[in-house]
Design an enzyme around this catalytic site. Structure first.
Site, mmCIF file in Angstrom:
data_model
loop_
_atom_site.group_PDB
_atom_site.id
_atom_site.type_symbol
_atom_site.label_atom_id
_atom_site.label_comp_id
_atom_site.label_asym_id
_atom_site.label_seq_id
_atom_site.Cartn_x
_atom_site.Cartn_y
_atom_site.Cartn_z
ATOM 1 N N LYS A 22 0.837 -1.215 0.000
ATOM 2 C CA LYS A 22 0.000 0.000 0.000
ATOM 3 C C LYS A 22 0.861 1.250 0.000
ATOM 4 O O LYS A 22 0.650 2.177 -0.782
ATOM 5 C CB LYS A 22 -0.910 -0.014 1.237
ATOM 6 C CG LYS A 22 -1.466 1.350 1.612
ATOM 7 C CD LYS A 22 -2.388 1.296 2.796
ATOM 8 C CE LYS A 22 -1.784 1.566 4.144
ATOM 9 N NZ LYS A 22 -1.418 2.962 4.434
ATOM 10 N N ASN A 23 1.839 1.291 0.903
ATOM 11 C CA ASN A 23 2.594 2.529 1.096
ATOM 12 C C ASN A 23 3.608 2.795 -0.012
ATOM 13 O O ASN A 23 4.201 3.874 -0.062
ATOM 14 C CB ASN A 23 3.279 2.525 2.469
ATOM 15 C CG ASN A 23 2.258 2.715 3.578
ATOM 16 O OD1 ASN A 23 1.096 3.049 3.315
ATOM 17 N ND2 ASN A 23 2.675 2.493 4.816
ATOM 18 N N CYS A 123 -4.578 12.623 12.911
ATOM 19 C CA CYS A 123 -5.338 11.380 12.865
ATOM 20 C C CYS A 123 -5.115 10.637 14.170
ATOM 21 O O CYS A 123 -4.452 11.145 15.078
ATOM 22 C CB CYS A 123 -4.948 10.534 11.652
ATOM 23 S SG CYS A 123 -3.367 9.755 11.805
ATOM 24 N N ARG A 128 0.649 14.724 13.113
ATOM 25 C CA ARG A 128 1.140 14.511 11.758
ATOM 26 C C ARG A 128 1.107 15.769 10.879
ATOM 27 O O ARG A 128 0.392 15.831 9.869
ATOM 28 C CB ARG A 128 0.386 13.365 11.089
ATOM 29 C CG ARG A 128 0.471 12.076 11.888
ATOM 30 C CD ARG A 128 -0.199 10.916 11.211
ATOM 31 N NE ARG A 128 0.560 10.387 10.105
ATOM 32 C CZ ARG A 128 0.189 9.326 9.385
ATOM 33 N NH1 ARG A 128 -0.931 8.706 9.652
ATOM 34 N NH2 ARG A 128 0.937 8.891 8.390
ATOM 35 N N ASP A 317 4.867 0.747 11.890
ATOM 36 C CA ASP A 317 3.666 0.089 11.364
ATOM 37 C C ASP A 317 3.567 -1.378 11.786
ATOM 38 O O ASP A 317 2.580 -2.046 11.464
ATOM 39 C CB ASP A 317 3.617 0.196 9.828
ATOM 40 C CG ASP A 317 3.391 1.622 9.359
ATOM 41 O OD1 ASP A 317 3.095 2.486 10.198
ATOM 42 O OD2 ASP A 317 3.509 1.873 8.145
ATOM 43 N N ARG A 409 -8.474 -0.656 4.610
ATOM 44 C CA ARG A 409 -7.524 0.316 4.048
ATOM 45 C C ARG A 409 -6.211 -0.366 3.669
ATOM 46 O O ARG A 409 -5.513 0.112 2.776
ATOM 47 C CB ARG A 409 -7.185 1.411 5.080
ATOM 48 C CG ARG A 409 -8.242 2.460 5.289
ATOM 49 C CD ARG A 409 -7.666 3.580 6.163
ATOM 50 N NE ARG A 409 -6.373 3.994 5.648
ATOM 51 C CZ ARG A 409 -5.349 4.406 6.392
ATOM 52 N NH1 ARG A 409 -5.454 4.486 7.690
ATOM 53 N NH2 ARG A 409 -4.213 4.754 5.836
HETATM 54 C C1 LIG Z 1 1.243 6.265 3.267
HETATM 55 C C2 LIG Z 1 2.494 6.003 4.024
HETATM 56 O O1 LIG Z 1 3.528 5.699 3.455
HETATM 57 N N1 LIG Z 1 2.410 6.086 5.359
HETATM 58 C C3 LIG Z 1 3.573 5.773 6.164
HETATM 59 C C4 LIG Z 1 4.419 7.014 6.270
HETATM 60 O O2 LIG Z 1 3.615 8.051 6.829
HETATM 61 P P1 LIG Z 1 4.134 9.570 6.786
HETATM 62 O O3 LIG Z 1 4.866 9.788 5.522
HETATM 63 O O4 LIG Z 1 2.951 10.417 7.072
HETATM 64 O O5 LIG Z 1 5.124 9.589 8.017
HETATM 65 P P2 LIG Z 1 6.406 10.495 8.236
HETATM 66 O O6 LIG Z 1 7.625 9.658 8.027
HETATM 67 O O7 LIG Z 1 6.292 11.729 7.421
HETATM 68 O O8 LIG Z 1 6.277 10.873 9.770
HETATM 69 C C5 LIG Z 1 7.296 10.631 10.709
HETATM 70 C C6 LIG Z 1 7.214 11.655 11.818
HETATM 71 O O9 LIG Z 1 7.530 12.929 11.279
HETATM 72 C C7 LIG Z 1 6.543 13.884 11.635
HETATM 73 N N2 LIG Z 1 6.435 14.868 10.533
HETATM 74 C C8 LIG Z 1 6.282 14.417 9.248
HETATM 75 C C9 LIG Z 1 6.165 15.318 8.206
HETATM 76 C C10 LIG Z 1 6.214 16.680 8.496
HETATM 77 O O10 LIG Z 1 6.102 17.541 7.601
HETATM 78 N N3 LIG Z 1 6.376 17.101 9.788
HETATM 79 C C11 LIG Z 1 6.501 16.203 10.821
HETATM 80 O O11 LIG Z 1 6.651 16.619 11.974
HETATM 81 C C12 LIG Z 1 5.280 13.043 11.792
HETATM 82 O O12 LIG Z 1 4.292 13.695 12.569
HETATM 83 C C13 LIG Z 1 5.817 11.793 12.462
HETATM 84 O O13 LIG Z 1 5.951 11.999 13.833
HETATM 85 O O14 LIG Z 1 5.545 6.740 7.103
HETATM 86 C C14 LIG Z 1 5.193 6.387 8.463
HETATM 87 C C15 LIG Z 1 6.493 6.200 9.239
HETATM 88 O O15 LIG Z 1 7.192 5.123 8.756
HETATM 89 C C16 LIG Z 1 4.327 5.140 8.452
HETATM 90 O O16 LIG Z 1 3.880 4.878 9.762
HETATM 91 C C17 LIG Z 1 3.128 5.318 7.543
HETATM 92 O O17 LIG Z 1 2.452 4.078 7.386
HETATM 93 C C1 LIG Z 2 -0.159 4.725 9.284
HETATM 94 C C2 LIG Z 2 -0.392 4.083 8.131
HETATM 95 O O1 LIG Z 2 -0.910 4.645 7.021
HETATM 96 P P1 LIG Z 2 -1.210 6.220 6.761
HETATM 97 O O2 LIG Z 2 0.120 6.915 6.714
HETATM 98 O O3 LIG Z 2 -1.867 6.226 5.414
HETATM 99 O O4 LIG Z 2 -2.090 6.696 7.874
HETATM 100 C C3 LIG Z 2 -0.068 2.641 7.983
HETATM 101 O O5 LIG Z 2 -0.002 2.156 6.832
HETATM 102 O O6 LIG Z 2 0.113 1.962 9.021
#
Ligand SMILES: CC(=O)N[C@H]1[C@@H](OP(=O)(O)OP(=O)(O)OC[C@H]2O[C@@H](n3ccc(=O)[nH]c3=O)[C@H](O)[C@@H]2O)O[C@H](CO)[C@@H](O)[C@@H]1O
Ligand SMILES: C=C(OP(=O)(O)O)C(=O)O
Length: 430
Positions: A22-23, A123, A128, A317, A409
């Site tokens: 998915k990711n 969420c 996030r 995850d 999902r």
């Molecule tokens: C669709 C997808 O691929 N989702 C994955 C992606 O989420 P996602 O890409 O949203 O996760 P991030 O790696 O960006 O987030 C990591 C941390 O950075 C923080 N942060 C992130 C961006 C930002 O602009 N500012 C900030 O502070 C977030 O709140 C979090 O605490 O990576 C996460 C971490 O491996 C996984 O749990 C999710 O399943």
């Molecule tokens: C946190 C997850 O997905 P999302 O970043 O789409 O919320 C996940 O795949 O576990």
């Protein structure tokens, strides 16, 4: 609303085929916005999030065609063509359903010079923010303003409609931020260096697809990516990487029921930390090139400590699923969550099934016990939901998991795959 009913206590035995990630699939779908030619994705999983992304791209004007029936060899095959983009706004109604929608930002900005994308909001697992995505776009020459809950992004007038390569230094590792930066930089003028880039296998998958589309990227798999922008990208045919989180989830299903299961169509090299951790608990892990066998029949699972970290560390995850396993282990375990500030929402529900867990800040102490007991439970996010399914498979008696739209999902035919290995599990349709 559908529910899942499980009667626990049956060791899993058999084979489970793993789908595309998915990711990885979600950012790959948005990469189609970078070219007027067709991007063909194979091994695409059939998941609610993929449908949400398809709807988002369709409302931008992307033409999508599913080709033929899904097969074990190819999964689903989806053609995406972004030759006729008609709308540069990603609306709140779709973005709020799925945070990965924000991944249209980099591609739309780079190819069309401007876009308007709803802010995703928080969420169940944390606030996030997307501030680092926005700073990355600014480092490449974008002007960003926020109004009415939307990000308005446009390339500075002085740059004549093309982003300009630059240096992006992420103060913390962000998977989505790195993906947006990679896609925007692929079409920028000049060289972009992404420092402290995420190294997740899904980033590697995106980088390799972009290369297949004509992008120039080096440093793949490291924390420093270098992108030499090109004027245009072309179509490609690309297979989505197998889902390491789905693989790890079924590995834990085998372990928690003390069963023996072979997982096929997998990439063991993308999940070293999870496999090493499982081995440390006392499970036998037999790795093939594209298979992993989890032998836990007769195993005495030990409690061990785990801390979530960016890749190549133990993935956040997999934290909830591992906690379910530790709830049935011999001894205690400390599980520390370092990525998201609120990712223990499964703890109260696991506790209702008899698990002994105390949370102290970002750590949970889990005291294992021989048998959980079935209960009606409910979860607020995807991996928390599946951790309750795993606990239900091991528990004595009946477990009903409510609100299973979270599961849909991220897990394709979850109950069929588990039932084929002997689990007593069914979907109750309302
Ligand atoms: C669709 C997808 O691929 N989702 C994955 C992606 O989420 P996602 O890409 O949203 O996760 P991030 O790696 O960006 O987030 C990591 C941390 O950075 C923080 N942060 C992130 C961006 C930002 O602009 N500012 C900030 O502070 C977030 O709140 C979090 O605490 O990576 C996460 C971490 O491996 C996984 O749990 C999710 O399943
Ligand atoms: C946190 C997850 O997905 P999302 O970043 O789409 O919320 C996940 O795949 O576990």
């Amino acid at each position: 609303m559908d529910r899942i009913r499980i009667v626990g206590g049956h060791p899993l035995r058999g084979t489970i085929a793993i789908g595309g990630a998915k990711n990885a699939a979600l950012p790959l779908m948005t990469a189609a916005l970078l070219t007027e030619e067709t991007l063909r994705l194979t091994n695409l999983p059939h998941l609610a999030d993929i449908v949400t992304m398809a709807n988002l791209l369709a409302q931008h004007g992307v033409e999508l065609h599913l080709n033929g029936e899904a097969t074990a060899a190819t999964g689903r095959v989806l053609d995406l063509n972004a030759a006729n983009i008609t709308n540069l706004t990603a609306p709140y109604d779709l973005v709020r359903k799925m945070r990965a929608s924000v991944l249209v930002l980099g591609p739309l900005l780079a190819r069309y010079g401007s876009c308007r994308v709803s802010l995703p909001g928080g969420c169940a697992i944390g606030t996030r923010p997307v501030d680092l995505h926005l700073k990355a776009m600014e480092a490449l020459g974008a002007e960003i303003t926020l109004d009415e809950g939307y990000i308005n992004a446009k390339i500075k007038d002085s740059l004549n409609g093309r982003l300009k390569g630059g240096t992006i230094i992420f103060p913390m590792v962000t998977v989505g931020g790195t993906e947006n930066a990679l896609m925007a930089a692929a079409l920028a003028d000049g060289v972009t260096t992404i420092v402290n880039a995420a190294q997740e296998p899904e980033i590697t998958d995106l980088a390799q697809c972009l290369i297949a589309m004509g992008a120039q990227i080096t440093g793949i798999g490291t924390n420093c990516l270098k992108v030499t922008g090109v004027e245009r990208l072309h179509g490609a045919d690309y297979a989505v990487v197998p889902d390491r989180i789905e693989t790890g989830t079924y590995a834990i299903a085998a372990a928690i029921t003390r069963g023996d299961v072979e997982l096929t169509g997998v990439r063991p090299d993308t999940m070293t930390a999870v496999l090493k951790t499982l081995t440390e608990t006392g499970v036998e892990v037999i790795e093939g090139e594209t298979t992993i066998r989890i032998k836990a029949d007769g195993a005495e699972i030990r409690g061990i400590d785990v801390m979530t970290e960016p890749h190549p560390g133990f993935p956040t995850d997999m934290q909830a699923q591992f906690m379910a396993l530790m709830a049935t282990a011999n001894g205690a375990s400390m599980i520390t969550e370092t990525i998201f500030e609120n990712r223990f929402m499964h703890v109260p529900e696991l506790t209702r099934m008899g698990a002994r867990i105390n949370v102290h800040g970002s750590s949970a102490i889990v005291r294992g016990m021989p048998r959980l007991s079935g209960a009606p439970v409910m979860a607020t996010d995807l991996r928390a939901s599946v951790s309750l399914v795993l606990a239900g498979l091991a528990a004595h008696g009946e477990t009903i998991v409510n609100r299973i739209y979270h599961l849909d999902r991220g897990y394709e035919r979850l109950e069929d795959k588990l039932a084929a290995c002997g689990a007593h599990i069914e979907r109750l349709r309302d």
